[in-house]
Design an enzyme around this catalytic site. Structure first.
Site, PDB file in Angstrom:
ATOM      1  N   SER A 191      25.210 -33.586  -3.935  1.00  0.00           N
ATOM      2  CA  SER A 191      25.211 -32.776  -2.318  1.00  0.00           C
ATOM      3  C   SER A 191      26.058 -31.063  -3.088  1.00  0.00           C
ATOM      4  CB  SER A 191      26.593 -33.077  -1.647  1.00  0.00           C
ATOM      5  OG  SER A 191      27.094 -31.664  -0.911  1.00  0.00           O
ATOM      6  N   TYR A 205      35.028 -36.237  -0.132  1.00  0.00           N
ATOM      7  CA  TYR A 205      33.339 -35.649  -0.194  1.00  0.00           C
ATOM      8  C   TYR A 205      33.316 -35.668  -1.055  1.00  0.00           C
ATOM      9  CZ  TYR A 205      28.852 -35.604   1.408  1.00  0.00           C
ATOM     10  OH  TYR A 205      27.308 -34.838   1.825  1.00  0.00           O
TER      11      TYR A 205
END
Ligand SMILES: NC(=O)c1ccc[n+]([C@@H]2O[C@H](COP(=O)([O-])OP(=O)(O)OC[C@H]3O[C@@H](n4cnc5c(N)ncnc54)[C@H](O)[C@@H]3O)[C@@H](O)[C@H]2O)c1
Length: 276
Positions: free
Chosen positions: A154, A167
């Site tokens: 990401s 995350y």
């Protein structure tokens, strides 16, 4: 000629969203697909996850392209289940050439208030799950004489996001994993790269928990339009989010012979978000 003619591809998180798009794009380029998804809920995830019907729809779309697909409900957190799923897929489709380790979850909390359960679910899925996927595939890629893996990280793998310490840590971890695998597997002609999407138009962002994070100023129901402006502010290009196929196209390229000497890289598909 397709870019992946005659190849067999493993895709995790294949029931919907980016994973479905990767499976279908790879099939369009000539690959058969081993599709794995949990198809059930994880307790700390604040939006509905995929269902068995979603995975069946992915199979329908791949078969409509005259490609073969083997679907398995399995949990990337479970190393033995992943090994069984990959071994069974290879037994049916003959071999394994390319891997998209895509399955993932999102949840939100300031670090100070984050529960152990929220942290542990995230690391187990978005980091350990990627490792377990890769590990289950390595022997088969070696047996095929080489191959390519793309690990989904990401922009949060290359920059920090507040309210997402778990995350961000997992996605940064995927970068380290990518680089070590790339070095260890290079002698076997196995290439390993990571992709780094900005916001992608999937159910992971289109839910009230995510919209609320982006528009804490609004009370009650927040719409996609309300949240869209805040999403757009993350990107340099004037768009709110990219489409799943934009990530699929990057993965197809990385897995194809057109990228035959590309390994160990971090490829952003980020509408310029990392420039800001
Ligand atoms: N949507 C975004 O904005 C965005 C941005 C950057 C990176 N990503 C990453 O892209 C990947 C795909 O996400 P998406 O946007 O398609 O979301 P999504 O929620 O639509 O799809 C994720 C899929 O992964 C599956 N999954 C989750 N946990 C699993 C497990 N333990 N075992 C097997 N399958 C599991 C889900 O069932 C679901 O089908 C994720 O790794 C995510 O972190 C998403």
């Amino acid at each position: 000629m397709g870019m992946l003619d005659g190849k067999v591809a493993l895709v995790t998180g294949a029931a919907r969203g980016q994973g479905r798009s990767h499976a279908v794009r790879m099939a369009q380029e000539g690959a058969d697909v081993i599709a794995v998804d949990l198809c059930s809920q994880v307790g700390t995830v604040p939006y509905d996850m995929a269902t068995p019907d979603d995975l069946a729809e992915t199979a329908r779309q791949v078969e409509a392209l005259d490609r073969r697909i083997v679907t398995t409900q399995a949990d990337v957190r479970d190393g033995a289940a992943m090994q069984r799923a990959v071994d069974e897929g290879v037994a049916q489709l003959g071999k394994l050439d390319v891997v998209s380790a895509n399955a993932g979850i999102a949840s939100f909390s300031p670090a100070e208030e984050m529960s152990d359960e929220m942290w542990d679910d995230m690391i187990a899925t978005n980091l350990s799950g990627v490792f377990r996927t890769a590990r289950a595939a390595i022997g088969h890629l070696k047996a095929a004489g080489g191959g390519a893996m793309v690990l989904t990280s990401s922009t949060a793998g290359l920059m920090p996001y507040q309210n997402m310490a778990h995350y961000t840590a997992a996605k940064h971890g995927v970068v380290g994993l990518t680089k070590v695998l790339a070095l260890e597997l290079a002698p076997e002609h196995i290439r390993v790269n990571s992709v780094h999407p900005t916001s992608v138009d999937t159910d992971m962002i289109h839910n009230q928990a995510t919209y609320g994070l982006f528009r804490p100023d609004l009370a009650g129901e927040v719409t996609a339009d309300d949240a869209g402006e805040a999403f757009q502010a993350l990107n340099a290009l004037p768009i709110r989010w990219v489409e799943p196929v934009d990530i699929s196209n990057a993965i197809v390229w990385l897995c194809s012979d057109a990228a035959r000497y590309v390994t160990g890289i971090q490829l952003p598909i980020d509408a310029g978000a990392l420039l800001k």
